[in-house]
Motif scaffolding. Structure first.
Motif, PDB file in Angstrom:
ATOM      1  N   ILE A  99       0.870  -1.166   0.108  1.00 24.22           N
ATOM      2  CA  ILE A  99       0.080  -0.091   0.049  1.00 24.22           C
ATOM      3  C   ILE A  99       0.875   1.098   0.147  1.00 24.22           C
ATOM      4  O   ILE A  99       1.657   1.617   0.812  1.00 24.22           O
ATOM      5  CB  ILE A  99      -0.764  -0.073   1.209  1.00 24.22           C
ATOM      6  N   VAL A 100       0.641   2.233  -0.980  1.00 23.32           N
ATOM      7  CA  VAL A 100       1.375   3.458  -0.935  1.00 23.32           C
ATOM      8  C   VAL A 100       0.440   4.650  -0.815  1.00 23.32           C
ATOM      9  O   VAL A 100      -0.326   4.780  -1.870  1.00 23.32           O
ATOM     10  CB  VAL A 100       2.372   3.599  -2.404  1.00 23.32           C
ATOM     11  N   GLY A 101       0.385   5.258   0.154  1.00 17.39           N
ATOM     12  CA  GLY A 101      -0.443   6.419   0.452  1.00 17.39           C
ATOM     13  C   GLY A 101       0.206   7.636   0.486  1.00 17.39           C
ATOM     14  O   GLY A 101       1.565   7.727   0.858  1.00 17.39           O
ATOM     15  N   VAL A 102      -0.247   8.676  -0.204  1.00 16.26           N
ATOM     16  CA  VAL A 102       0.355  10.039  -0.105  1.00 16.26           C
ATOM     17  C   VAL A 102      -0.853  11.033   0.654  1.00 16.26           C
ATOM     18  O   VAL A 102      -1.793  11.109   0.395  1.00 16.26           O
ATOM     19  CB  VAL A 102       0.335  10.470  -1.487  1.00 16.26           C
ATOM     20  N   CYS A 103      -0.032  11.590   1.780  1.00 10.63           N
ATOM     21  CA  CYS A 103      -0.978  12.296   2.742  1.00 10.63           C
ATOM     22  C   CYS A 103      -0.351  13.597   2.748  1.00 10.63           C
ATOM     23  O   CYS A 103       0.644  14.199   1.958  1.00 10.63           O
ATOM     24  CB  CYS A 103      -0.829  11.839   4.208  1.00 10.63           C
ATOM     25  N   GLY A 104      -0.813  14.895   3.785  1.00  8.56           N
ATOM     26  CA  GLY A 104      -0.149  15.902   3.623  1.00  8.56           C
ATOM     27  C   GLY A 104      -0.600  16.816   2.333  1.00  8.56           C
ATOM     28  O   GLY A 104      -1.604  16.607   1.732  1.00  8.56           O
ATOM     29  N   CYS A 105      -0.157  18.161   2.408  1.00 12.78           N
ATOM     30  CA  CYS A 105      -0.721  19.303   1.696  1.00 12.78           C
ATOM     31  C   CYS A 105      -0.741  19.051   0.182  1.00 12.78           C
ATOM     32  O   CYS A 105      -1.595  19.369  -0.476  1.00 12.78           O
ATOM     33  CB  CYS A 105       0.048  20.527   2.059  1.00 12.78           C
ATOM     34  N   MET A 106       0.279  18.051  -0.417  1.00 13.58           N
ATOM     35  CA  MET A 106       0.317  17.828  -1.899  1.00 13.58           C
ATOM     36  C   MET A 106      -0.775  17.253  -2.167  1.00 13.58           C
ATOM     37  O   MET A 106      -1.338  17.370  -3.315  1.00 13.58           O
ATOM     38  CB  MET A 106       1.566  17.181  -2.171  1.00 13.58           C
ATOM     39  N   ALA A 107      -1.297  16.433  -1.292  1.00 13.20           N
ATOM     40  CA  ALA A 107      -2.531  15.524  -1.567  1.00 13.20           C
ATOM     41  C   ALA A 107      -3.882  16.327  -1.600  1.00 13.20           C
ATOM     42  O   ALA A 107      -4.898  15.839  -2.283  1.00 13.20           O
ATOM     43  CB  ALA A 107      -2.648  14.593  -0.532  1.00 13.20           C
ATOM     44  N   ALA A 108      -3.601  17.713  -1.290  1.00  7.54           N
ATOM     45  CA  ALA A 108      -4.938  18.446  -1.080  1.00  7.54           C
ATOM     46  C   ALA A 108      -4.897  19.395  -2.286  1.00  7.54           C
ATOM     47  O   ALA A 108      -5.891  20.136  -2.624  1.00  7.54           O
ATOM     48  CB  ALA A 108      -5.025  19.310   0.210  1.00  7.54           C
ATOM     49  N   GLU A 109      -3.931  19.025  -3.178  1.00  3.87           N
ATOM     50  CA  GLU A 109      -3.883  20.133  -4.446  1.00  3.87           C
ATOM     51  C   GLU A 109      -4.496  19.159  -5.459  1.00  3.87           C
ATOM     52  O   GLU A 109      -3.912  18.130  -5.827  1.00  3.87           O
ATOM     53  CB  GLU A 109      -2.395  20.171  -4.801  1.00  3.87           C
ATOM     54  N   GLU A 110      -5.608  19.816  -6.166  1.00  3.52           N
ATOM     55  CA  GLU A 110      -6.392  19.067  -7.085  1.00  3.52           C
ATOM     56  C   GLU A 110      -5.355  18.458  -8.350  1.00  3.52           C
ATOM     57  O   GLU A 110      -5.553  17.274  -8.864  1.00  3.52           O
ATOM     58  CB  GLU A 110      -7.478  19.858  -7.703  1.00  3.52           C
ATOM     59  N   HIS A 111      -4.331  19.316  -8.829  1.00  4.09           N
ATOM     60  CA  HIS A 111      -3.640  18.710 -10.045  1.00  4.09           C
ATOM     61  C   HIS A 111      -2.646  17.792  -9.532  1.00  4.09           C
ATOM     62  O   HIS A 111      -2.409  17.052 -10.560  1.00  4.09           O
ATOM     63  CB  HIS A 111      -2.918  20.118 -10.529  1.00  4.09           C
ATOM     64  N   ILE A 112      -2.129  17.918  -8.336  1.00  6.07           N
ATOM     65  CA  ILE A 112      -1.389  16.740  -8.004  1.00  6.07           C
ATOM     66  C   ILE A 112      -2.180  15.380  -7.613  1.00  6.07           C
ATOM     67  O   ILE A 112      -1.652  14.500  -8.014  1.00  6.07           O
ATOM     68  CB  ILE A 112      -0.643  17.113  -6.533  1.00  6.07           C
ATOM     69  N   LYS A 113      -2.947  15.491  -6.958  1.00  2.00           N
ATOM     70  CA  LYS A 113      -3.996  14.469  -6.820  1.00  2.00           C
ATOM     71  C   LYS A 113      -4.101  13.905  -8.223  1.00  2.00           C
ATOM     72  O   LYS A 113      -4.275  12.721  -8.288  1.00  2.00           O
ATOM     73  CB  LYS A 113      -5.412  15.030  -6.277  1.00  2.00           C
ATOM     74  N   ASN A 114      -4.799  14.705  -9.158  1.00  8.20           N
ATOM     75  CA  ASN A 114      -4.887  14.022 -10.659  1.00  8.20           C
ATOM     76  C   ASN A 114      -3.837  13.508 -11.184  1.00  8.20           C
ATOM     77  O   ASN A 114      -4.115  12.313 -11.589  1.00  8.20           O
ATOM     78  CB  ASN A 114      -5.678  15.068 -11.538  1.00  8.20           C
ATOM     79  N   MET A 115      -2.570  14.044 -11.097  1.00  6.33           N
ATOM     80  CA  MET A 115      -1.463  13.455 -11.587  1.00  6.33           C
ATOM     81  C   MET A 115      -1.193  12.183 -10.949  1.00  6.33           C
ATOM     82  O   MET A 115      -0.932  11.381 -11.588  1.00  6.33           O
ATOM     83  CB  MET A 115      -0.321  14.346 -11.195  1.00  6.33           C
ATOM     84  N   LEU A 116      -1.401  12.186  -9.674  1.00  8.94           N
ATOM     85  CA  LEU A 116      -0.866  10.676  -8.893  1.00  8.94           C
ATOM     86  C   LEU A 116      -1.928   9.627  -9.535  1.00  8.94           C
ATOM     87  O   LEU A 116      -1.505   8.431  -9.614  1.00  8.94           O
ATOM     88  CB  LEU A 116      -0.884  11.091  -7.431  1.00  8.94           C
ATOM     89  N   LYS A 117      -3.302   9.916  -9.576  1.00  7.37           N
ATOM     90  CA  LYS A 117      -4.225   9.182  -9.817  1.00  7.37           C
ATOM     91  C   LYS A 117      -3.767   8.525 -11.312  1.00  7.37           C
ATOM     92  O   LYS A 117      -3.848   7.341 -11.653  1.00  7.37           O
ATOM     93  CB  LYS A 117      -5.580   9.872  -9.944  1.00  7.37           C
ATOM     94  N   THR A 118      -3.556   9.323 -12.142  1.00  8.29           N
ATOM     95  CA  THR A 118      -3.283   8.821 -13.635  1.00  8.29           C
ATOM     96  C   THR A 118      -1.755   8.463 -13.814  1.00  8.29           C
ATOM     97  O   THR A 118      -1.691   7.584 -14.487  1.00  8.29           O
ATOM     98  CB  THR A 118      -3.639   9.991 -14.763  1.00  8.29           C
ATOM     99  N   ASP A 119      -1.068   8.988 -13.465  1.00  7.28           N
ATOM    100  CA  ASP A 119       0.285   8.691 -13.725  1.00  7.28           C
ATOM    101  C   ASP A 119       1.166   7.923 -12.761  1.00  7.28           C
ATOM    102  O   ASP A 119       2.287   7.401 -13.191  1.00  7.28           O
ATOM    103  CB  ASP A 119       1.325   9.879 -13.903  1.00  7.28           C
ATOM    104  N   PHE A 120       0.486   7.844 -11.628  1.00  9.07           N
ATOM    105  CA  PHE A 120       1.461   6.941 -10.496  1.00  9.07           C
ATOM    106  C   PHE A 120       0.439   5.796 -10.106  1.00  9.07           C
ATOM    107  O   PHE A 120      -0.159   5.825  -9.115  1.00  9.07           O
ATOM    108  CB  PHE A 120       1.726   7.797  -9.257  1.00  9.07           C
ATOM    109  N   HIS A 121       0.198   4.717 -11.012  1.00  6.09           N
ATOM    110  CA  HIS A 121      -0.686   3.643 -10.894  1.00  6.09           C
ATOM    111  C   HIS A 121      -0.327   2.970  -9.734  1.00  6.09           C
ATOM    112  O   HIS A 121      -1.144   2.106  -9.028  1.00  6.09           O
ATOM    113  CB  HIS A 121      -0.505   2.727 -12.094  1.00  6.09           C
ATOM    114  N   TYR A 122       1.088   3.007  -9.128  1.00  2.00           N
ATOM    115  CA  TYR A 122       1.320   2.056  -7.739  1.00  2.00           C
ATOM    116  C   TYR A 122       0.808   2.910  -6.449  1.00  2.00           C
ATOM    117  O   TYR A 122       0.880   2.574  -5.407  1.00  2.00           O
ATOM    118  CB  TYR A 122       2.579   1.898  -7.693  1.00  2.00           C
ATOM    119  N   VAL A 123       0.427   4.388  -6.744  1.00  5.09           N
ATOM    120  CA  VAL A 123      -0.099   4.838  -5.482  1.00  5.09           C
ATOM    121  C   VAL A 123      -1.554   4.491  -5.245  1.00  5.09           C
ATOM    122  O   VAL A 123      -2.481   4.473  -5.943  1.00  5.09           O
ATOM    123  CB  VAL A 123      -0.197   6.538  -5.902  1.00  5.09           C
ATOM    124  N   THR A 124      -1.925   3.884  -3.974  1.00  8.48           N
ATOM    125  CA  THR A 124      -3.060   3.221  -3.386  1.00  8.48           C
ATOM    126  C   THR A 124      -4.005   4.306  -3.294  1.00  8.48           C
ATOM    127  O   THR A 124      -5.234   4.231  -3.375  1.00  8.48           O
ATOM    128  CB  THR A 124      -2.810   2.394  -2.275  1.00  8.48           C
TER     129      THR A 124
END
Ligand code: 5AD
Ligand code: SF4
Length: 463
Positions: A99-124
């Motif tokens: 399980i790879v989780g990203v918390c903290g302030c970056m995770a609250a930025e819409e553009h970062i969230k979208n990037m992690l969702k589409t480009d970082f498939h190993y992020v849970t």
């Protein structure tokens, strides 16, 4: 609204994950970027992970769950987190159930969230900081349903009490007293990622502090993005006074303050309870130019800032002061920058944390036209630090020969001999020869040498 995590489905998910993990020896690796608020949040993340049956590991290679607690304050912090995240891709390839989780302030930025969702498939999962209590739910959904989750909350106005917490240190502790920020300084991402100001209740804070003191904690640091705008059932000055009234051998620190909320009442309480309320104030200046302060939306000017410094020094003569400064804010001229140098020269801070302005997507300053080149930012920051180094050194030199009370904090990383890091009431770093058994003890030491960032004490004078 203030509510307790135990009253929502938090406990149910925690129990279910613990049951799933019960036959295995599961491990969690947590890495924290950024400020002390994040450090405090990571203690809650570890507390929840422990409750779900994960033990802490310092080695990501052996982890079943990795959580990065990220910072969004400057571009550089984001780049570091993304580069670390990149290294975990191969771990996921080796262990598909990681399980790879990203918390903290970056995770609250819409553009970062979208990037992690589409480009970082190993992020849970990604989870913004105000929603930490949902970690057990997201872990459960990943383990049982193989579901990836990307959560940015709609309502950031809540205070959630009752999350388990595994504290990192026995002798010092962070206590969050308020969350969020209403100030919208034009360069700052914090109000967008941490939401509006809300305060914990006085009783919840007092009970937490009392329990810490009973457990032997010697230093409590009250935390908030804007700590001195605390508004629970009382204001910040009264809260400090009530914490200082708790019996026991401990000191209180707080950060970070906004100059607009430094009331005479606060200075008065600090002076009456010094050194139990430590004679130290971190007071972010950001710029010494009235024009730039206005463009930053800082709501004070040079004169007001310097008058606060004067009042603090008059009422608390041994106070140590530190500040944050941003160089190269859009449209900053050489003259504006010299105004900043001028205030540093007048205020004589003990420590200055200087940052090159970093445009943050979604903030007004990022859209301002006159962005300053990196060359100029670097040249200005170097000049500023050179000047400040001389001030810091000269402030430190004044302590040579004096005997000071310090709280020993940790072993120093210097390999050549056994040295400890200790802090004076004014938060000055002091090095002297010692060992682990001293950590968490108050000691009297005689200062025999000054550096720019630290003082040195002679071990012969430690007794
Ligand atoms: N660029 C550079 N520094 C920043 N800070 C906040 N936002 C930015 C930014 N966009 C600095 C401020 C603040 C400290 C925590 O970080 O000085 O006080
Ligand atoms: Fe950011 Fe300003 Fe709020 Fe501090 S006070 S968190 S610099 S917006």
């Amino acid at each position: 609204m203030i509510y307790n995590a135990k009253d929502c489905d938090f406990s149910e998910y925690t129990d279910r994950v613990r049951a799933l993990n019960s036959s295995e020896n599961k491990k969690v690796y947590i890495f924290t970027f950024g400020c002390q608020q994040n450090e405090a949040d990571s203690e809650k993340i570890l507390g929840m992970a422990n409750a779900m049956g994960y033990d802490k590991t310092d080695d990501p290679d052996e982890a079943d769950m990795i959580i990065l607690n990220t910072c969004a304050i400057r571009q550089h912090a984001e780049e570091k987190a993304l580069s670390m995240l990149g290294r975990f891709k191969s771990l996921k390839r080796k262990n598909n159930s990681l399980i790879v989780g990203v918390c903290g302030c970056m995770a609250a930025e819409e553009h970062i969230k979208n990037m992690l969702k589409t480009d970082f498939h190993y992020v849970t999962f990604t989870l913004e900081p105000n929603m930490l209590h949902r970690i057990p739910e997201l872990v459960y959904k990943s383990l049982v349903e193989g579901k990836r989750s990307f959560v940015i909350g709609e309502d950031r106005g809540d205070v959630v009490e009752g999350m388990p917490m595994t504290r990192r240190f026995g002798h010092k502790a962070w206590v969050s007293i308020m969350y969020g920020c209403n100030n919208f300084c034009s360069y700052c991402i914090v109000p967008y990622v941490r939401g509006r100001e809300r305060s914990r209740s006085v009783n919840d804070i007092l009970n937490e502090c009392k329990a810490l003191v009973e457990d032997g904690v010697k230093e409590i640091t009250l935390l908030g993005q804007n700590v001195n705008s605390y508004r629970g059932e009382c204001d910040f000055a009264s809260l400090l006074e009530r914490i200082a009234a708790i019996e026991g051998d401990f000191i209180i620190r707080f950060m970070t303050s906004h100059p607009k909320d430094v009331s005479d009442g606060l200075i008065d309480v600090m002076s009456r309870y010094s050194p139990k309320i430590a004679p130290y104030f971190h007071l972010p200046l950001q710029s010494g130019s009235d024009r730039i302060l206005k463009a930053m939306n800082r709501t004070y000017n040079r004169e007001r800032f310097l008058s606060i410094v004067d009042k603090l020094r008059a009422k608390i003569p041994d106070i140590c002061l530190s500040t944050d400064v941003i160089v190269g804010f859009p449209s900053e001229t050489e003259e504006d920058f010299r105004d900043t140098l001028d205030i540093l020269d007048k205020a004589k801070f003990d420590m200055v944390y200087a940052f090159k302005y970093s445009p943050r997507e979604g903030t007004p300053a990022a859209k301002m036209s006159e962005q300053i080149s990196m060359d100029i930012k670097e040249e200005r920051i170097a000049r500023l630090l050179k000047m400040q180094d001389a001030i810091s050194y000269s402030n430190n030199e004044k302590y040579v020969g004096s005997v000071m009370t310090v709280l020993v904090d940790s072993l120093s990383k210097r390999k050549d001999k056994n040295t400890v890091n200790a802090r004076t009431y004014g938060n000055k770093l002091v090095h002297f020869e010692g060992d682990e058994s001293m950590i968490g003890k108050y000691m009297q030491v005689k200062i025999d040498r000054a550096g720019i960032y630290e003082l040195y004490a002679d071990k012969n004078n430690n007794d």
